[in-house]
Each structure stands twice: as structure tokens, then as C-alpha cells.
Design an enzyme around this catalytic site. Sequence first.
Site: not given
Ligand code: BES
Ligand code: ZN
Length: 463
Positions: A155-156, A429, A90, A88, A182, A121
Amino acid sequence: MDYMKLSAYVDSRKREYLDELSGIIRIESVSADPLKKKEMVRCAEAISGLMREAGIENVELFETQGNPLVYGEYVHADDNPTVLVYGHYDVQPVDPLSEWETPPFEAAVRGDDLYARGSSDDKGQLFMHLKAFEALRKLNENMPVNLKYIFEGEEEIGSIHLEPFIRSHKDLLKADAVVISDTAMYGRDIPTICYGLRGMAYLELSVSNSAIDLHSGSFGGAIENPVHVLADIVSRLHDKYGRVTVPHFYDDVVDVPNEEREEIARLPYTDAEFLRQSGAVAVYGEYGFTTNERLWIRPTLDVNGIYGGFTGEGAKTIIPSKATAKVSMRLVPDQKSEKILELFESFIDQIAPPTVKVTVRKMHSGEPALTPIDHPAVKAASEALEQVFGKKPYFIREGGSIPEVLTFQEALGTPVVLLGFGLPDEKSHAPNEHLYLRHFYDGIKTIAILFEKLSSRGFAPGI
Ligand code: BES
Ligand code: ZN
């Protein structure tokens, strides 16, 4: 392919990689910000440009109701398997801006790390795939596998438009394995494969009363205060054992077998290191589970933010008209986000007092997912990691979510290999997000080796 040659090639390109990645990072592709629509398109275009330069063919932007999807392919390895790479472009919002040591969209190297929003990320990791492809093209006459790429810009915010796209473009995306970078490794220079992610159910909970804020002298004590009600509801969402109180919340949670819990317990873990990574005061969580179990195999509920009434400088005497909380629930197999959102709504209906109006607005969701660790594509990833990092990888689950992993698995009938190169303390984040540069370069090498392994092990299409 000669590993030394690959390694030397990647090492000789470091400067160039950083410059190009900085260009992608500079584009403020914050999907949560409705004012950044143009930047989203610019970022998608910039990525298409890099794909074409790397030699990826049929690069195309697919418009959606939201941000564009970027597709590209390189399909020439007749009898060899096809790999679909997802990532992703974004990123998360950057606030609070004042906490950043250098501006979030200007990539800066400090020590062993590259600092910027999206460095880890996921722009940095998406970029690693483009460079792995490019390296193979430059060093090899033939690509060892067929490749397809699908990159999204939402994705975010829950991948709302990717899901229908996957379901309606099964032929285009058809592959023998999906590879996603990711996720995070377990620690620095500790090769890791992730085999499980939690799902997500996100909602907004609002309590309202009067149409506008009221004088607290004229009305306070004689009508209900929405902030009080919201605080009360929030305090009732967990019991004293750290369990979520929503009735039937745990009904569909699959008990993890003892062997897996033992494996998890064998991973190196100390509270001290976890507290260093998180900067928190103490560990905390559901009674009866370890920290990694709380994060990986147990569902949770969190308030991400809460606001209402007067929060400015000084003092103001009002009864707020409204108070809101943003609530997310992380889910584990076999919980279903739709059902969990309904359970939450009925619980709120049940406990909301008649003196105010309480509403639940569903936002986005994603399902939990597990990867079969004995699949040949996972084995190939494990061997590739071992070759580059010199040690056998750890197998872990993670607590985060990638909403479409299960959709890829179900719609395409292929396993998803989670081959991430981030780190848990890279502040994704948060302010000062960064990427450990050794993982960046070693990740590029690992991805290239993975494709070689998938081809040479005779991983036939359709397995
Ligand atoms: N890269 C992350 C997912 C992730 C975080 C995997 C920590 C393993 C460990 C991804 O970009 C993300 O932050 N996803 C969001 C999705 C949500 C908004 C539906 C998340 O996990 O908060
Ligand atoms: Zn991510």
C-alpha cells in the site's frame, strides 16, 4: 450480543493483544526497501498464522510480482451480508533512526500510547480486525455476517499489484460492503467516519547535464548547473496564491457544494491545535480555502525530497551532473492520475531550458474516492461508533490516500466504509509513530458491533 460481555472480554485480553501485535510489529516489513523482501513474506505468513488462530478459514497467500497478498474468509451466515475487510501489512521506512525514542520495530508502551512503526498505520488497525473476529467467535455461536479478508504488502508504494488482483478475482472478493481501518479519527475519543480520500500521482523529476560531476573552476559559469535549473523549475510549480501552475491542473476538480463546505466549517478547528499537531510555524496554503478544505477538497503538489551534487561534510567545488526531485500530487474528484501526470510532463517540456536534459519518470498513482454517506453500511458503522464511544460520529474527509479504494468500489460495486481509529498526530510515516491504546481497544469493540449491526438491521446482500 451483550455489549458489556464483549467489552469485558476485550478488556480482559489487553496484555495478550499487545504481545501478539508486538510480534507482527517486530517484522521489518518496509515495502519501499528492496532488501526487505524476505521480511515481507515473513510478515504475510505471521498474519496468516494469526488469522488461522482467530478461526478465519481458507487462509491463503497469493503470490504477486511483488509482495504476497493474504486472503482468508469465514462464510457461514447464509442469508446475511458479506463484508470484505482490507488492510496493509507493509510500513513506511523508519529513517531518520536517531529521532526514535525507542527502536521502531520494538513495540513500547509509554503513557496511553503504543510506540512503533506500523502501530497506527496499519498493522495495529489490521490487527484490530483479527481480534474483533476472534472476540465474536469466542462469544457467539454464529457469526453475524460473512467475512472475507484481503491484506496487502504494497500500500505504501502504491498498491501496484493489488489492482489487477481485485479486477481478476471479483468472485473471490465479492461482498456487500468493504470495511477499511486505515484512516484517522478527528481527535482523541471523537468517533469519526471518513467519507473521502485524495488520490495520488507520484513522479521523479530529474535534471542532468554532464556525464559526471565537473570541476566548478574549469566549467562553472560556462555550462548550466542542474541544481539551479531544478530549483528554478520547483519554484515555478506554484503561484503566489498557493495554486499549482501546471496548466489545466484544476480543470476536472469538482466544485464542492456550499452545504458540504458549511459542514466542514462546523467541525471544531483552531490554527493553534493544527499547529500543535503538525509542529509547523504557521498555516499556509491555497488562497480562499480553510485548512481542512486545503487538505480534503483541494488538490496539491508537493516536493517530497530534492537532492543533487555535493551534500557531505565540508566544502567541495563541483558542477553536479544531475539533480532530482520527488514530486507527489494529491488529487480530488474527478481528477485522474494518468491525465495529471501527462499535464505535468507537458508543462515541464514547455519550461525546461535547452541547456540541460530534463526527464519525468512516473512512479505510482491512485484515484481519489468518495463514500456514499447514506449507505446502510455507513449508517451501521455510525451506530456502532456511537454505541462504543457514547457520541455520534463526525463525518470527515481526509487528505491521505488509499490507492485501491476506488478500484474496490468500481470492480465490486460496493461502498467502502472508512472506519479508522488512528489520530492525525500519531506521527504515521515519521519517527515515534504511535497508537492511542484506548482507540485500539475501543476499535476492536466497534468493529465487532458493526458486524452485529450489519446483520441485525437486515442489510440484505446486494443492497
Ligand atoms: N493510512 C494511510 C492513508 C491515510 C493517511 C489516510 C492519512 C488518512 C489520513 C496510508 O497508509 C498511506 O499513507 N497511503 C499513502 C499512499 C500513497 C503512497 C499512494 C499516502 O497517502 O501517502
Ligand atoms: Zn495506511
